[in-house]
Design an enzyme around this catalytic site. Sequence first.
Site, PDB file in Angstrom:
ATOM      1  N   ARG A 152       1.633  10.149   2.120  1.00 32.58           N
ATOM      2  CA  ARG A 152       2.631  11.214   2.183  1.00 32.58           C
ATOM      3  C   ARG A 152       2.022  12.520   2.678  1.00 32.58           C
ATOM      4  NH1 ARG A 152       3.393   7.692  -1.744  1.00 32.58           N
ATOM      5  NH2 ARG A 152       5.438   6.690  -1.877  1.00 32.58           N
ATOM      6  N   GLU A 153       0.776  12.771   2.322  1.00 31.36           N
ATOM      7  CA  GLU A 153       0.055  13.919   2.856  1.00 31.36           C
ATOM      8  C   GLU A 153      -1.391  13.539   3.158  1.00 31.36           C
ATOM      9  OE1 GLU A 153       2.037  14.915   0.084  1.00 31.36           O
ATOM     10  OE2 GLU A 153       3.480  16.172   1.142  1.00 31.36           O
ATOM     11  N   THR A 154      -1.909  14.156   4.198  1.00 34.78           N
ATOM     12  CA  THR A 154      -3.319  14.016   4.546  1.00 34.78           C
ATOM     13  C   THR A 154      -3.920  15.412   4.593  1.00 34.78           C
ATOM     14  OG1 THR A 154      -2.897  12.030   5.860  1.00 34.78           O
ATOM     15  CG2 THR A 154      -4.952  13.208   6.288  1.00 34.78           C
TER      16      THR A 154
END
Length: 299
Positions: free
Chosen positions: A45-47
């Site tokens: 979902r996030e990097t």
Amino acid sequence: MKLPYLLVDAFTRTPGTGNRAAVLLDARGLTDEQMRRLARELETRETVFVTDWKDNVFSVRFFTPAREVEFAGHAAIALAVTLALQGRIAESQRHLFLQTPVDNVPVHLERDASGAIQAVMREPAPRFRDVLSWTALRELLEALGINERYLHRGLPSGVAFSGLWSAFVPLIAPGLVDELEPDMERLVEICSALEVDTVHAYAPVGPRAYYARDFAPALGIPEDPVTGTANGALAALLARAGVVPRREGSAEIQVLQGHHLGVPGVVHVRVEYAVSGEPYAVYVGGPAVVAHSGWIGVR
């Protein structure tokens, strides 16, 4: 060229629960397009990318599969704990700073008797907008698959910021939060109209505990399991409304999230008040655990 990456679960001590972020500890020299491509390929979902560092100050950028975002709370927690676990922060060092493109985020590391590490970060300063109109609130309820009968009239709805802008919808019971079946296309339209990044539905579990689900289809994330930024803004909204017990200039809550997706986690939030009575600082904390490591090609 290949770069090492880690998959780290935040707001939990159990791999496979909480909220997963991809962490690249050395992204020096990567272009914007390369970071966008890697964020899509890693499919979290996030990097978070560490683009530079000096001593205990780390320059970072955050990407969802859809675009770059100003800040991502769970990814920041994941990164801070990982830096300590990887020996990038000395055991005697309790503080580090994450320099984002828009803010400088201080993080405090806490180690318990067993050596487990928890990170507590001060999120970007809370901001608020006008109360949602009844028309906008009703449209949000309909997009979530419910109507006004399920709205909690004693808790605040509205739009608040602590890293990202979120619209908040209070419901009368946790079970109703779990029953939501949102129309994602409609939520994208509403988020665009309201100029927010996520829609956060929540319900009380106790005087200092809440259960929540967070929907961010506009960011390419239909449902975010356990969120740092949205829950930080939620705590600020509750504190501003005066519905959270307050002690010596601060209020604390915990938010349970991720249960509907089978990846439960807990977010601890502390809000500090200014002399005027307005909330001015939001602190979000939790543990994190490395679930996987690997290498990814950069084109």
